[in-house]
Write an enzyme that holds these catalytic residues in place. Structure first.
Site, PDB file in Angstrom:
ATOM      1  N   ASN A 150       0.789  -1.233   0.000  1.00 43.64           N
ATOM      2  CA  ASN A 150       0.000   0.000   0.000  1.00 43.64           C
ATOM      3  C   ASN A 150       0.820   1.281   0.000  1.00 43.64           C
ATOM      4  OD1 ASN A 150       0.725  -0.549   2.697  1.00 43.64           O
ATOM      5  ND2 ASN A 150      -0.947   0.707   3.450  1.00 43.64           N
ATOM      6  N   LYS A 173      12.742  -7.491  -0.010  1.00 48.58           N
ATOM      7  CA  LYS A 173      11.672  -8.180  -0.740  1.00 48.58           C
ATOM      8  C   LYS A 173      10.398  -7.329  -0.714  1.00 48.58           C
ATOM      9  CE  LYS A 173       8.162 -10.769   0.069  1.00 48.58           C
ATOM     10  NZ  LYS A 173       7.280 -10.402  -1.041  1.00 48.58           N
ATOM     11  N   GLY A 226       3.192  -5.236   7.335  1.00 50.51           N
ATOM     12  CA  GLY A 226       2.148  -5.993   6.641  1.00 50.51           C
ATOM     13  C   GLY A 226       1.038  -6.333   7.619  1.00 50.51           C
ATOM     14  N   SER A 227       0.334  -7.413   7.331  1.00 50.79           N
ATOM     15  CA  SER A 227      -0.833  -7.751   8.148  1.00 50.79           C
ATOM     16  C   SER A 227      -0.425  -8.432   9.460  1.00 50.79           C
ATOM     17  CB  SER A 227      -1.752  -8.677   7.355  1.00 50.79           C
ATOM     18  OG  SER A 227      -1.050  -9.866   7.056  1.00 50.79           O
ATOM     19  N   GLY A 231       2.579 -11.041  10.191  1.00 50.28           N
ATOM     20  CA  GLY A 231       3.531 -10.557  11.193  1.00 50.28           C
ATOM     21  C   GLY A 231       3.784 -11.586  12.286  1.00 50.28           C
ATOM     22  N   GLU A 250       5.503  -3.780  11.864  1.00 48.88           N
ATOM     23  CA  GLU A 250       4.439  -2.769  11.806  1.00 48.88           C
ATOM     24  C   GLU A 250       3.260  -3.414  11.100  1.00 48.88           C
ATOM     25  OE1 GLU A 250       3.912  -0.058  13.223  1.00 48.88           O
ATOM     26  OE2 GLU A 250       5.910   0.305  14.028  1.00 48.88           O
ATOM     27  N   CYS A 284      -2.772   1.766   6.697  1.00 42.39           N
ATOM     28  CA  CYS A 284      -2.813   1.131   8.021  1.00 42.39           C
ATOM     29  C   CYS A 284      -3.349   2.103   9.059  1.00 42.39           C
ATOM     30  CB  CYS A 284      -1.427   0.641   8.406  1.00 42.39           C
ATOM     31  SG  CYS A 284      -0.177   1.921   8.269  1.00 42.39           S
ATOM     32  N   GLN A 331      -8.525  -8.211  -2.675  1.00 41.85           N
ATOM     33  CA  GLN A 331      -8.840  -7.153  -1.712  1.00 41.85           C
ATOM     34  C   GLN A 331     -10.270  -6.642  -1.933  1.00 41.85           C
ATOM     35  OE1 GLN A 331      -6.892  -5.868   1.029  1.00 41.85           O
ATOM     36  NE2 GLN A 331      -8.939  -5.055   1.440  1.00 41.85           N
ATOM     37  N   GLU A 383      -9.771  -5.471  10.779  1.00 43.48           N
ATOM     38  CA  GLU A 383      -9.256  -4.583   9.732  1.00 43.48           C
ATOM     39  C   GLU A 383      -9.798  -5.029   8.377  1.00 43.48           C
ATOM     40  OE1 GLU A 383      -5.079  -4.725   8.426  1.00 43.48           O
ATOM     41  OE2 GLU A 383      -5.031  -2.557   8.730  1.00 43.48           O
ATOM     42  N   GLU A 462       9.697   3.021  13.932  1.00 41.30           N
ATOM     43  CA  GLU A 462      10.356   3.373  12.683  1.00 41.30           C
ATOM     44  C   GLU A 462      10.437   4.901  12.559  1.00 41.30           C
ATOM     45  OE1 GLU A 462       7.893   0.504   9.915  1.00 41.30           O
ATOM     46  OE2 GLU A 462      10.028   0.437   9.466  1.00 41.30           O
TER      47      GLU A 462
HETATM   48  P1  NAD Z   1       0.718  -9.077   3.951  1.00 39.80           P
HETATM   49  O1  NAD Z   1       0.940  -9.410   5.379  1.00 39.80           O
HETATM   50  O2  NAD Z   1      -0.142  -9.945   3.140  1.00 39.80           O
HETATM   51  O3  NAD Z   1       2.123  -9.028   3.188  1.00 39.80           O
HETATM   52  C1  NAD Z   1       3.175  -8.199   3.618  1.00 39.80           C
HETATM   53  C2  NAD Z   1       4.498  -8.754   3.085  1.00 39.80           C
HETATM   54  O4  NAD Z   1       4.746 -10.014   3.703  1.00 39.80           O
HETATM   55  C3  NAD Z   1       4.497  -9.013   1.574  1.00 39.80           C
HETATM   56  O5  NAD Z   1       5.734  -8.636   1.039  1.00 39.80           O
HETATM   57  C4  NAD Z   1       4.312 -10.528   1.502  1.00 39.80           C
HETATM   58  O6  NAD Z   1       4.868 -11.088   0.330  1.00 39.80           O
HETATM   59  C5  NAD Z   1       5.096 -10.967   2.721  1.00 39.80           C
HETATM   60  N1  NAD Z   1       4.772 -12.318   3.201  1.00 39.80           N
HETATM   61  C6  NAD Z   1       3.591 -12.985   3.109  1.00 39.80           C
HETATM   62  N2  NAD Z   1       3.709 -14.212   3.657  1.00 39.80           N
HETATM   63  C7  NAD Z   1       4.975 -14.329   4.123  1.00 39.80           C
HETATM   64  C8  NAD Z   1       5.689 -15.351   4.802  1.00 39.80           C
HETATM   65  N3  NAD Z   1       5.145 -16.521   5.115  1.00 39.80           N
HETATM   66  N4  NAD Z   1       6.974 -15.125   5.138  1.00 39.80           N
HETATM   67  C9  NAD Z   1       7.554 -13.943   4.860  1.00 39.80           C
HETATM   68  N5  NAD Z   1       6.936 -12.932   4.205  1.00 39.80           N
HETATM   69  C10 NAD Z   1       5.646 -13.115   3.843  1.00 39.80           C
HETATM   70  O7  NAD Z   1       0.224  -7.553   3.930  1.00 39.80           O
HETATM   71  P2  NAD Z   1      -0.236  -6.688   2.655  1.00 39.80           P
HETATM   72  O8  NAD Z   1      -1.569  -7.201   2.207  1.00 39.80           O
HETATM   73  O9  NAD Z   1       0.872  -6.580   1.674  1.00 39.80           O
HETATM   74  O10 NAD Z   1      -0.398  -5.243   3.315  1.00 39.80           O
HETATM   75  C11 NAD Z   1      -1.539  -4.833   3.992  1.00 39.80           C
HETATM   76  C12 NAD Z   1      -1.314  -4.896   5.493  1.00 39.80           C
HETATM   77  O11 NAD Z   1      -0.179  -4.109   5.849  1.00 39.80           O
HETATM   78  C13 NAD Z   1      -2.473  -4.307   6.290  1.00 39.80           C
HETATM   79  O12 NAD Z   1      -2.738  -5.129   7.386  1.00 39.80           O
HETATM   80  C14 NAD Z   1      -1.929  -2.951   6.757  1.00 39.80           C
HETATM   81  O13 NAD Z   1      -2.524  -2.445   7.908  1.00 39.80           O
HETATM   82  C15 NAD Z   1      -0.492  -3.271   6.956  1.00 39.80           C
HETATM   83  N6  NAD Z   1       0.327  -2.061   6.943  1.00 39.80           N
HETATM   84  C16 NAD Z   1       0.862  -1.624   8.119  1.00 39.80           C
HETATM   85  C17 NAD Z   1       1.616  -0.457   8.160  1.00 39.80           C
HETATM   86  C18 NAD Z   1       2.229   0.027   9.426  1.00 39.80           C
HETATM   87  O14 NAD Z   1       3.213   0.736   9.366  1.00 39.80           O
HETATM   88  N7  NAD Z   1       1.681  -0.324  10.581  1.00 39.80           N
HETATM   89  C19 NAD Z   1       1.831   0.262   6.979  1.00 39.80           C
HETATM   90  C20 NAD Z   1       1.264  -0.214   5.798  1.00 39.80           C
HETATM   91  C21 NAD Z   1       0.531  -1.389   5.791  1.00 39.80           C
END
Ligand code: NAD
Length: 481
Positions: A150, A173, A226-227, A231, A250, A284, A331, A383, A462
């Site tokens: 995002n 990555k 990420g999510s 995480g 995060e 997020c 999505q 979320e 961060e």
């Molecule tokens: P996601 O968790 O699906 O993916 C994030 C990253 O993790 C991607 O690069 C994905 O390829 C990688 N990934 C997926 N499975 C993995 C695994 N098993 N091992 C290692 N890496 C793996 O999230 P998304 O759909 O890309 O992003 C949306 C999410 O990110 C939302 O929940 C949003 O709130 C969050 N987000 C948080 C912040 C913050 O700073 N708090 C900022 C932006 C987005």
């Protein structure tokens, strides 16, 4: 077909064995490009190169790193319109938002260029006679970076810039959906003169490339955005090896915006609409729970609906578009599923929530506003990550504060009020990493800490000077004089 965009490993652009198309969510017939899909072997090669590069890189004078980061910033600024266009084309946020995000990435590199020469330690007297104590900061080693789709350039920038500034090597990555911005940023970093092995780009899937980063024994630290569900896996895997990795996560949010009876109505409406729906609600820090006291509730909801009716949902690159498409089909399915869940739970869909057809085929959705939502409903707790917000009616400030804190998340919390008393109390008592008064829950500065509490974040903050807490490690040295 043009040749696929390549990964950058050990100082070389490496031809891929597999490539995948990067499709424009505003126009499904528009392919931005074919991008490498790397695998575990690419991560291994990148880590080996990073390991070889680390001793020399970690000992470069900070000013050498300053010069490189400054060059990166300068090229980003010079190309902000073109890079913003690429970002909007692959991610779907509007062109103004895309250019804004690219500008932010430039500012982050500029900030950390200056930080390179500010890394200080401490000299203290010992409690023992004749002994001196020094506390210094050293780089971590090899940092694995896993980013979401995002913010395709700003989030990589706020991880890469401090990592390089403090002398670390990187294997980056990006998210599968947005390799274009990541690749463009990598080209800029390479052109700025980063030595071979210091910076590596490995595009690919989370389950392969991401997983190998977590499992590789020579990676010292993982920074992830990420999510929550990913995480959690990242944290568990990162500490499962013989040497536990330092981890920074995060994650998601369910950010509340409280609107009190004494709020300035136009400010509250703009704050809510911006926070909930701009960038298609895919932030997020988006305001997905709008908690409104009784006295202003009906006027506020009417004014928000009126404002939403003025917004254009269309191709991200078109002039006049306020809200671009949802990023992809899965999505969009998730957003539609939650709209159904909200209805079934008994909330009122007061505005939008419909799939829209536009000139080009894309993932268009009108902003969805629920009213009469309750804090227990799934649309108030989980979320959604789309242009969907729920208004919760409350009696007074005390109830608003309690509802706003009643969530497993804790990223950003906002309040619209003209009362100094309530604003001050909210800043003190909001259980979130960031608090906004008469400002949208989304939208932050780059020189101060960014991050949340509870289920939203794990590990050091961060951005700003606080970034050093993650990207350096402390050493305490004792000397007998
Ligand atoms: P996601 O968790 O699906 O993916 C994030 C990253 O993790 C991607 O690069 C994905 O390829 C990688 N990934 C997926 N499975 C993995 C695994 N098993 N091992 C290692 N890496 C793996 O999230 P998304 O759909 O890309 O992003 C949306 C999410 O990110 C939302 O929940 C949003 O709130 C969050 N987000 C948080 C912040 C913050 O700073 N708090 C900022 C932006 C987005």
């Amino acid at each position: 077909m043009t040749a696929p965009f390549r990964n950058f490993i050990a100082g070389e652009w490496v031809a891929p064995t597999e490539a995948v198309p990067n499709v424009n969510p505003s126009n499904l017939t528009d392919v931005v490009g074919e991008y490498a899909r790397g695998g575990a072997a690419d991560v291994d090669a990148a880590v080996a190169a990073a390991k070889a590069a680390f001793p020399a890189w970690s000992r470069t004078v900070p000013y050498a790193r300053h010069e490189i980061l400054k060059k990166v910033a300068a090229e980003i600024f010079a190309r902000k319109d073109e890079l913003g266009r690429l970002l909007s084309r692959e991610e779907g946020k509007t062109l103004a938002e895309g250019i804004g995000e690219v500008t932010r990435a430039g500012q982050i590199f500029e900030f950390f260029a200056a930080e390179t020469v500010r890394l200080a330690g401490e000299t203290l007297p010992s409690v023992r006679p004749g002994v001196g104590v020094e506390v210094t900061r050293e780089p971590l080693g090899i940092v694995g970076m896993i980013t979401p789709w995002n913010f395709p350039i700003a989030i990589p920038a706020w991880k890469i810039a401090p990592a390089l500034a403090y002398g670390n090597c990187i294997v980056f990555k990006p998210a599968e959906l947005v390799p274009g911005s990541a690749h463009a940023l990598a080209e800029i970093i390479v052109r700025a003169g980063v030595p071979a092995g210091v910076f590596n780009l490995v595009m690919g899937k989370g389950s392969t490339v991401g997983q190998r980063l977590l499992d590789h024994p020579d990676i010292t630290a993982i920074t992830f955005t990420g999510s929550v569900s990913t995480g959690r896996k990242v944290a568990a895997a990162a500490i499962s090896g013989e040497v536990m990795k330092k981890v920074q996560l995060e994650m998601g949010g369910k950010n509340p915006l409280v609107v009190l009876d004494d709020a300035d109505l136009p400010i509250a409406v703009e704050t809510a609409v911006n926070g909930a729906f701009f960038s298609t609600g895919q932030r997020c820090t988006a305001s997905s729970r709008i908690i409104v006291t009784e006295g202003i509730h009906d006027r506020f909801v009417d004014a928000v609906k009126g404002r939403l009716a003025q917004l254009t949902v269309d191709d991200a690159l078109k002039a006049g578009t306020h809200i671009g498409p949802v990023v992809d089909e899965s999505q969009l399915d998730q957003d539609m599923r939650y709209i159904e869940i909200g209805r079934a739970e008994g909330a009122t869909l007061a505005y939008g929530g419909e799939r829209l057809n536009r000139e080009s085929e894309g993932f268009y959705l009108s902003p969805a506003l629920f009213t009469e939502a309750t804090p227990e409903m799934r649309i108030s707790r989980e979320e959604i990550f789309g242009p969907v917000a729920a208004v919760i009616r409350v009696k007074d400030y005390e109830e608003a504060l309690a509802v706003s804190n009643d969530t497993p998340f804790g990223l950003s919390s906002g309040i619209c009020t003209t009362s100094l008393k309530h604003a001050t109390h909210f800043k003190r008592n909001a259980d979130a990493g960031m608090v906004m008064v008469n400002l949208p829950t989304a939208g932050v500065d780059f020189h101060v800490p960014f991050g949340g509490r509870k289920g939203s974040s794990y590990g050091p903050r961060e951005q700003g000077s606080y970034a050093r807490e993650f990207f350096t490690q402390v050493k305490t040295a004792y000397t007998l004089a």
